[in-house]
Write an enzyme that holds these catalytic residues in place. Structure first.
Site, PDB file in Angstrom:
ATOM      1  N   ASP A 149     -83.217  30.447 -74.682  1.00  0.00           N
ATOM      2  CA  ASP A 149     -83.621  30.979 -73.373  1.00  0.00           C
ATOM      3  C   ASP A 149     -84.751  30.116 -72.834  1.00  0.00           C
ATOM      4  OD1 ASP A 149     -81.916  32.956 -74.369  1.00  0.00           O
ATOM      5  OD2 ASP A 149     -83.069  34.593 -73.446  1.00  0.00           O
ATOM      6  N   LYS A 171     -80.764  33.879 -66.087  1.00  0.00           N
ATOM      7  CA  LYS A 171     -81.548  35.041 -66.520  1.00  0.00           C
ATOM      8  C   LYS A 171     -82.662  35.269 -65.520  1.00  0.00           C
ATOM      9  CE  LYS A 171     -84.488  36.274 -70.507  1.00  0.00           C
ATOM     10  NZ  LYS A 171     -84.886  35.881 -71.879  1.00  0.00           N
ATOM     11  N   LYS A 231     -78.052  37.480 -67.263  1.00  0.00           N
ATOM     12  CA  LYS A 231     -78.948  38.265 -68.112  1.00  0.00           C
ATOM     13  C   LYS A 231     -80.146  38.759 -67.323  1.00  0.00           C
ATOM     14  CE  LYS A 231     -81.859  38.077 -72.266  1.00  0.00           C
ATOM     15  NZ  LYS A 231     -82.296  37.273 -73.420  1.00  0.00           N
TER      16      LYS A 231
END
Lengths: 492, 280, 294
Positions: free
Chosen positions: C131, C194, C230
Site C-alpha cells: 500500500d 485506495k 479500497k
C-alpha cells in the site's frame, strides 16, 4: 481456512447481490372504507349521493370509496369558505402563522403515515414519498407560516390584501405536496380554500383537512371536495370563488382560461411541460447521467417538469447513451412500498394507456427503443423505464408530453443549436443544463425559455424558490415571495 | 410667410422601423371636433398586423439582449424626441381638447417616459430575489421579458394612454405591436416618428392605426403573441378576446390609463428561477 | 483527456445520500456482512505497534470469531514495514494475505530511491500486497509526471505484489482532483486505488468512494483493465460497510463484489460485522465482551 471462504471469493462467478424486499408496513396508513367530503370543519355526506372508488395502482385493489362532490356540494363548500373568509382575513396575522406552524408540525409527526398513504393511493415509491414529498410538504407549511404576518415586507407600500375564497384544483402526481403548494400560501395570505384533489388520489388531501382541524384551524377555512373533472369545472366556474389556481394538463388549463374569460377573476395555471436536458461535452458526465435519470424517472416521469427530452452534444452522445443504458440496469422497478424501489406504479389505467400509446407512436415513427430487462408485477399499472434514441424534433415523442418514464434523446452540435431545439416547443416549464463552463451556464440560463432552469442539477424543489412556467406551461409562480402574489389583491 | 401653402404630412403605419401604408390600401378619415382639420390615415389590415408581429418577433431577441442601461437611454431618447415635438403633439391633442389640457398631457407623457426609462436597470432588483433554499444551491429568481406583446392602448387621453401602455412593455425588453384607436391615431403616428428617431431598433415598436375592434380579435388569436395589454378594450369585448387568447395562454393585463406602477412592468415579465449547486 | 472530466460535488453527494437509503435486510444483509469480512484488510498502523499486537491481529484475521468456525478469514493484515516478517510468519498457510504500507507512509515525504528500496524490502520480507502513498505535494503543485513516475517505479519494485495506491483524498481538496489522481494512479499501474492513510481527516467517505469507483469503471471501459478499490479509514460499523457495498454494487456491479477487487481498510469494523452476524443468527443483541479484541 479456504473451505470457510464464501462463494464470492471465487471471482470468476460472483453471485449478484440482490436486495431482499424491504416493505414498508401498509397498515401505517389506516384507510377507512368510505370517505365523505370535508366541508365546514367536518366530514359530510355528499348531497350528490355519489361515491367513487380510489384504487391502489400497484395492486388494482380498491382502497376506499370516496364521496364525489356534485354542484350543490361545491356550492356548499364555497359558502362555507365564504362564511369563514371574513374572520380569517381579519384575524391577527400572527394567528394565521401559528395555525400553519401547527399544521407543519403535525405533518412532521405523521409524515410516515402520510408517505405510506400517498404511496398506496398514488403508486409512487415510498422512498420518494418519505424523502422528498413529505419533507417538502412540512417545509411548505413552515415557510408560508412565517410569511403570514410579514406580507407588508413582501410587497412594500401596497398594503396587500387577501382575495377571499380560493378554488384550487390539484393533480395526482404529488397528491399531498400539491395540496401543500396550494393551501399553505393561500391560507398564509388570509384566503379561505376549497380544494379539489385529483380523482385517483383524494385520500391524503382529506387527511390534511383532518390534520388542519386537529391544529384548530377554524371550520370553513379549508374545505376538501373530491371528485373528477366535473367537480373541478363546477368549482372553478363558481361565482363565489374569487380566485382560481390549477395544476394539471395544459388542455384543461386552457379550458379553465376560457371559462374564466371576461370574469376578471385572478387565475394561476401550472401546466404541462416537455423539459429538455442539455448535456454538453464538458459536463460532469456521471452526475449528468444521474440528473437525467432523476429528471425522467422521478415519480415514474409523471412530473410536469420532467426532463423528458435529452439534448446531448454529438461529440459525447454515444458515450452518454451508453452510460444511461448501464445506469438503467440498476433501476429497481416494482412494489412502491418496497423501500428499495426506484420506479413505482403508473398512477392509473388511463395514464398507462396514454403512455403506451405514445411509446407505440415513437416506435412506429422509427425511433429506437431501449428498455432494461425488468420483471414487472402481474397486477397493477406498470411501465418500464424507456429510452428512445434516433428521435427527431418532429416525432410525437419529442413534442408531446408523455407524463411517463420515457426519455427521448436528440443530439445537437453547438450551444445555439441546443437552445433552438430546447425552446422549440409550446411548453416552457423547466430545463436542465449540464456543463462545467460557468459562462456557458449563465448564457444558457438566459436563453432557455422556461420558468425554471436547473444547471448541473435537476428536479430540485424548495418552498422558498418560485416555480412555474412560461408559454403553454402556464402562468403564475408557486413558492417564494413571488408565489404569494398569486393570492393577494392586485398583485397577480 | 403669410399666405404660404403648407405641406401636409401623410399619416402612415409604423412597422419594422418603416412607415408603410396599409397593404390593403385602406385609409380612414379623421376630422377635428370643429371640422377644420381633416386627415386621411392608414387603416391597418390583419395582414399589416401579421407583418408587425413578424417584425416584433425578429426584433425581440436583440432588444431583450440590450442592457437595461441601454434600454433606459433609448426610452429617455424617446422622451427627448417627444419633448422636441411637444408643440406638434399639443396641436394634435388640442384638436380634441383644450390647449391647456393638451399641454399638461404632453408634459405628463414625457415625464412618464422618463419615469419608465429609469426602471430599465432597476426593476430586476426590485422584483427579483435570491432564494434561501434549504440546500447547497445558488438560487435566483429574476424577471425576464415575455416576447411579443400586443397592446390595445386606451384611446383617452390619447398620448398618455399610448405612452403609459407602451413604455412598461418596453422596459423589460419586450417587443410591442400597438393598436392605436382612431381617436388617438394622429398623435400615435407622430409618436411613431419620435420612436423612429430615438434609436429604437426596428421592429421593437410597431404602431398600427385603424380599427381596434377589427384587429384586436386577430391579435388575441395570434399564436406568436405572448401577452396582451387590453387596457383600451371595452369590457364587453373582453370575454371574446380572452377566449381567443387562451389558445396559447397569453398573459393579459388591463389598467386605467393613469396607472403608473411597477406592476405594469412586472405583468409583462416572467420570473425565471435558476438553480446551481455550490461545490468545490 | 475526457476521461478526467469534471465532477459536481453536490450531485455526487446527493447520489450517495440516495444510495444510503437502501434498506438491506435478511439474507441480503447476511450475505453482505459475510462478504465484508472477506473484504477486510485488518489494519494496525500505530507507532506503538509491537510484535505481540500484530501477532494477535494476525490470528484474529485467520479466525475472526473463535466461537463460529463458519466465519471466513479476512482478506489481509496490513501493517508497517517493520512488522511484515512477523505477520508473514503467522499467516503462512492461511488464505490471509500480508499487506505492508510503504513509500514512507503516511506522508510519502522521502526521496524516490528510499521509497523504492522500502518497497523491495517489504516484498522480500513477505508482503503480498504493497500500500503506497502518492506524492500529494507533487500532485497539488501540478507535477503529475512525478506522481506517475513514482508509482511506476514502485510498481516495478513491488514485482508481483498487489499494488494499492493511496491517494489521500482528504488532502486533495476536490472530487475533480480525486478523479484525476485516480486516473493517474491507474494509468501508472495500480492494482487497487485506495482513499486514505487513515491519518488524515476526512478519510474514506461514500462520496469520494463513488468518484473513485466511477473512475475505475471509466478506466476499465477505456483500457479493459479492472482495478480494485479500497476505502480506508473511518469505516467502523457494519451499517457503514453495507452502505459502501451498496454504492459498489450499483456502480461497478457484481464483478467487483469480491475481495479481489474490493477491500475495506479497517480495524474496528471487523468486530462490529461479527456482532451483527451473531445478532442475525441468534436474534439476540450482542455485547462486545463476547468478541475478541486483537
Amino acid at each position: 481456512m479456504s473451505a470457510d471462504q464464501p462463494v464470492l471469493a471465487d471471482s470468476e462467478s460472483p453471485p449478484r447481490w440482490e436486495y431482499q424486499e424491504s416493505r414498508e408496513n401498509p397498515s401505517l396508513a389506516a384507510v377507512r372504507d368510505r370517505y365523505g367530503l370535508w366541508i365546514d370543519g367536518g366530514e359530510v355526506e355528499p348531497l350528490s349521493q355519489k361515491w367513487f372508488p380510489s384504487i391502489e395502482p400497484a395492486t388494482e385493489d380498491h382502497l376506499a370509496m370516496v364521496a364525489e362532490a356534485g354542484s350543490s356540494d361545491v356550492d356548499r363548500a364555497v359558502r362555507s369558505a365564504r362564511d369563514a373568509a371574513g374572520d380569517w382575513a381579519t384575524r391577527p396575522a400572527g394567528d394565521r402563522a401559528k395555525f400553519l406552524f401547527r399544521i407543519a408540525r403535525l405533518i412532521q409527526e405523521r409524515s410516515r403515515e402520510l408517505a405510506v398513504l400517498d404511496t398506496r393511493d398514488g403508486g409512487k415509491p415510498i422512498r420518494e414519498a418519505r424523502d422528498i414529498d413529505l419533507p417538502l410538504v412540512a417545509a411548505h407549511f413552515f415557510y408560508h407560516a412565517g410569511w403570514a404576518d410579514k406580507l407588508d415586507y413582501a410587497f412594500a407600500g401596497v398594503n396587500p390584501q387577501p382575495l377571499g375564497v380560493v378554488g384550487q384544483v390539484i393533480p395526482w402526481n404529488f397528491p399531498l405536496l400539491m395540496a401543500a403548494w396550494k393551501v399553505a400560501p393561500a391560507l398564509a395570505t388570509g384566503n379561505t380554500v376549497v380544494l379539489k384533489p385529483a380523482e385517483t388520489t383524494p385520500l391524503s388531501a382529506l387527511r390534511l383537512a383532518e390534520i388542519a382541524a386537529d391544529a384548530g384551524l377554524p371550520p370553513g377555512v379549508l374545505n376538501v371536495i373530491p371528485g373528477a373533472g366535473r367537480t373541478g369545472a363546477d368549482l372553478v366556474s363558481h361565482r363565489g370563488v374569487d380566485k382560481v389556481a390549477f395544476t394539471g394538463s395544459t388542455e384543461v388549463g386552457k379550458q379553465i382560461r376560457r371559462r374564466l374569460a371576461g370574469t376578471g377573476k385572478p387565475l394561476t395555471l401550472e401546466l404541462g411541460g416537455k423539459g429538455a436536458h442539455v448535456v454538453f461535452e464538458d459536463a460532469p458526465m456521471d452526475q449528468a447521467v444521474e440528473g437525467v435519470v432523476n429528471g425522467i424517472f422521478f415519480n415514474q416521469g409523471q412530473v410536469c417538469c420532467a426532463g423528458s427530452r435529452l439534448l446531448v452534444q454529438e461529440s459525447v452522445a454515444a458515450d452518454f447513451v451508453q452510460r444511461l443504458r448501464r445506469r438503467l440496469l440498476t433501476l429497481r422497478v416494482g412494489d412502491p412500498l418496497d423501500k428499495n424501489t426506484d420506479v413505482g406504479a403508473i398512477n392509473s389505467a388511463a395514464q398507462l394507456e396514454k403512455i403506451t400509446g405514445l411509446v407505440e407512436a415513437g416506435r412506429s415513427e422509427g425511433a429506437q427503443i431501449y428498455q432494461p430487462p425488468c420483471q414487472l408485477p402481474d397486477r397493477g399499472y406498470w411501465f418500464p423505464p424507456t429510452l428512445f434514441t434516433e428521435v427527431s424534433q418532429s416525432h410525437r415523442i419529442a413534442q408531446e408530453e408523455i407524463f411517463g418514464p420515457v426519455l427521448s434523446i436528440l443530439t445537437f452540435r453547438t450551444p445555439t443549436e441546443a437552445v433552438e431545439r430546447a425552446n422549440n416547443t409550446p411548453y416552457g416549464l423547466a430545463s436542465g443544463v449540464w456543463t462545467a463552463k460557468g459562462s456557458r451556464i449563465l448564457w444558457m440560463a438566459d436563453q432557455l425559455a422556461s420558468g425554471v432552469v436547473w444547471a448541473n442539477t435537476y428536479n430540485q424543489f424548495d418552498p422558498a424558490s418560485p416555480f412555474g412556467g412560461v408559454k403553454e406551461s402556464g402562468f403564475g409562480r408557486e413558492g417564494g415571495r413571488h408565489g404569494l402574489a398569486a393570492y393577494l389583491k392586485g398583485m397577480g | 410667410m403669410e399666405g404660404r401653402l403648407g405641406v401636409r404630412k401623410t399619416y402612415k403605419l409604423f412597422i419594422d422601423g418603416r412607415f408603410p401604408r396599409s397593404e390593403s390600401g385602406r385609409t380612414f378619415r379623421y376630422a377635428s371636433r370643429d371640422g377644420v382639420v381633416t386627415v386621411q390615415l392608414s387603416e391597418a389590415s390583419r395582414k399589416d398586423l401579421r407583418m408587425a408581429v413578424r417584425a416584433a418577433r425578429r426584433a425581440y431577441p436583440g432588444w431583450r439582449a440590450r442592457s437595461g442601461y441601454n434600454r433606459g437611454q433609448i426610452l429617455y431618447r424617446i422622451a427627448e424626441m417627444v419633448e422636441d415635438r411637444a408643440e406638434t403633439f399639443i396641436g394634435q391633442l388640442a384638436l380634441q381638447a383644450t390647449i391647456g389640457s393638451a399641454r399638461r398631457e404632453v408634459s405628463e407623457a414625457i415625464d412618464l417616459l422618463i419615469w419608465y426609462a429609469g426602471w430599465c436597470d432597476k426593476y430586476q432588483q426590485v422584483i427579483g430575489n435570491m432564494n434561501p433554499v434549504a440546500g447547497p444551491y445558488f438560487n435566483i429568481s429574476t424577471p425576464e421579458p415575455m416576447g411579443v406583446v400586443g397592446v390595445v392602448a386606451p384611446g383617452q387621453p390619447a398620448l398618455l394612454g399610448l405612452v403609459g401602455a407602451l413604455a412598461p412593455v418596453m422596459v423589460s425588453g419586450n417587443a410591442a405591436v400597438l393598436l392605436a384607436s382612431s381617436s388617438q391615431a394622429i398623435a400615435a403616428v407622430t409618436f411613431a416618428e419620435a420612436v423612429a428617431t430615438a434609436d429604437v431598433p426596428p421592429g421593437v415598436v410597431n404602431i398600427l392605426t385603424g380599427s381596434s375592434a377589427e384587429l384586436a380579435p386577430w391579435m388575441a388569436g395570434h399564436m406568436d403573441i405572448n401577452a396582451l395589454d387590453l387596457s383600451g378594450v371595452p369590457p364587453e369585448s373582453s370575454p371574446t378576446l380572452e377566449e381567443a387568447a387562451s389558445h396559447n395562454l397569453k398573459r393579459i393585463g388591463r389598467w386605467d390609463a393613469s396607472d403608473r406602477n411597477l406592476n405594469r412592468i412586472a405583468a409583462f415579465t416572467e420570473i425565471k428561477t435558476v438553480w446551481h449547486p455550490k461545490g468545490r | 483527456m475526457r476521461s478526467v472530466g469534471p465532477t459536481d460535488e453536490v450531485m455526487v453527494e446527493q447520489r450517495v445520500a440516495t444510495l444510503s437509503t437502501r434498506s438491506i435486510k435478511g439474507e441480503s444483509k447476511k450475505w453482505a456482512l459475510r462478504a465484508a469480512v472477506t473484504m477486510t484488510d485488518l489494519t494496525t498502523l500505530e507507532g506503538m505497534d509491537t510484535v505481540g499486537k500484530v501477532r494477535q491481529l494476525s490470528h484474529k484475521a485467520i479466525r475472526p470469531d473463535p466461537t463460529d468456525p463458519s466465519i471466513p478469514s479476512v482478506a489481509a493484515v496490513c501493517v508497517y514495514p517493520n512488522l511484515v516478517g512477523v505477520v508473514s510468519e503467522v499467516l503462512r498457510g492461511s488464505t490471509v494475505r500480508v499487506a505492508a504500507v510503504s513509500t514512507y507512509f503516511p506522508s510519502g515525504q522521502a526521496p524516490l530511491d528510499m521509497k523504492v528500496s522500502e518497497t523491495r524490502r517489504v516484498v522480500a520480507d513477505g508482503a503480498d500486497e504493497v500500500d503506497m502513498v502518492i506524492d500529494r505535494g507533487a500532485f497539488l503543485s501540478g507535477d503529475y509526471r512525478k506522481v506517475v513516475d513514482e508509482i511506476e517505479a514502485v510498481r516495478e519494485a513491488a514485482g508481483d505484489a498487489c499494488l494499492k495506491v493511496i491517494l489521500e483524498t482528504g488532502e486533495l481538496g476536490s472530487y475533480d482532483n480525486v478523479r484525476k489522481a485516480s486516473m493517474l494512479a491507474m494509468a501508472a499501474g495500480a492494482d487497487f486505488i485506495k482513499t486514505s492513510t487513515g491519518k488524515v481527516q476526512p478519510a474514506a467517505t461514500l462520496a469520494v468512494t463513488l468518484v473513485m469507483l466511477e473512475a475505475i469503471r471509466d478506466f476499465r471501459a477505456m483500457t479493459g483493465r479492472a482495478v480494485g478499490m479500497k476505502p480506508a479509514g473511518g469505516i467502523s460499523t457494519a451499517k457503514q460497510a453495507i452502505k459502501w457495498l451498496v454504492v459498489l454494487n450499483e456502480t461497478l456491479g457484481s464483478d467487483w463484489m469480491t475481495p479481489d477487487r474490493f477491500r475495506f481498510g479497517a480495524s474496528s469494523l471487523l468486530n462490529d460485522l461479527l456482532m451483527q452476524i451473531k445478532w442475525l443468527n441468534t436474534g439476540r443483541y450482542q455485547s462486545a465482551d463476547y468478541f475478541t479484541k486483537a
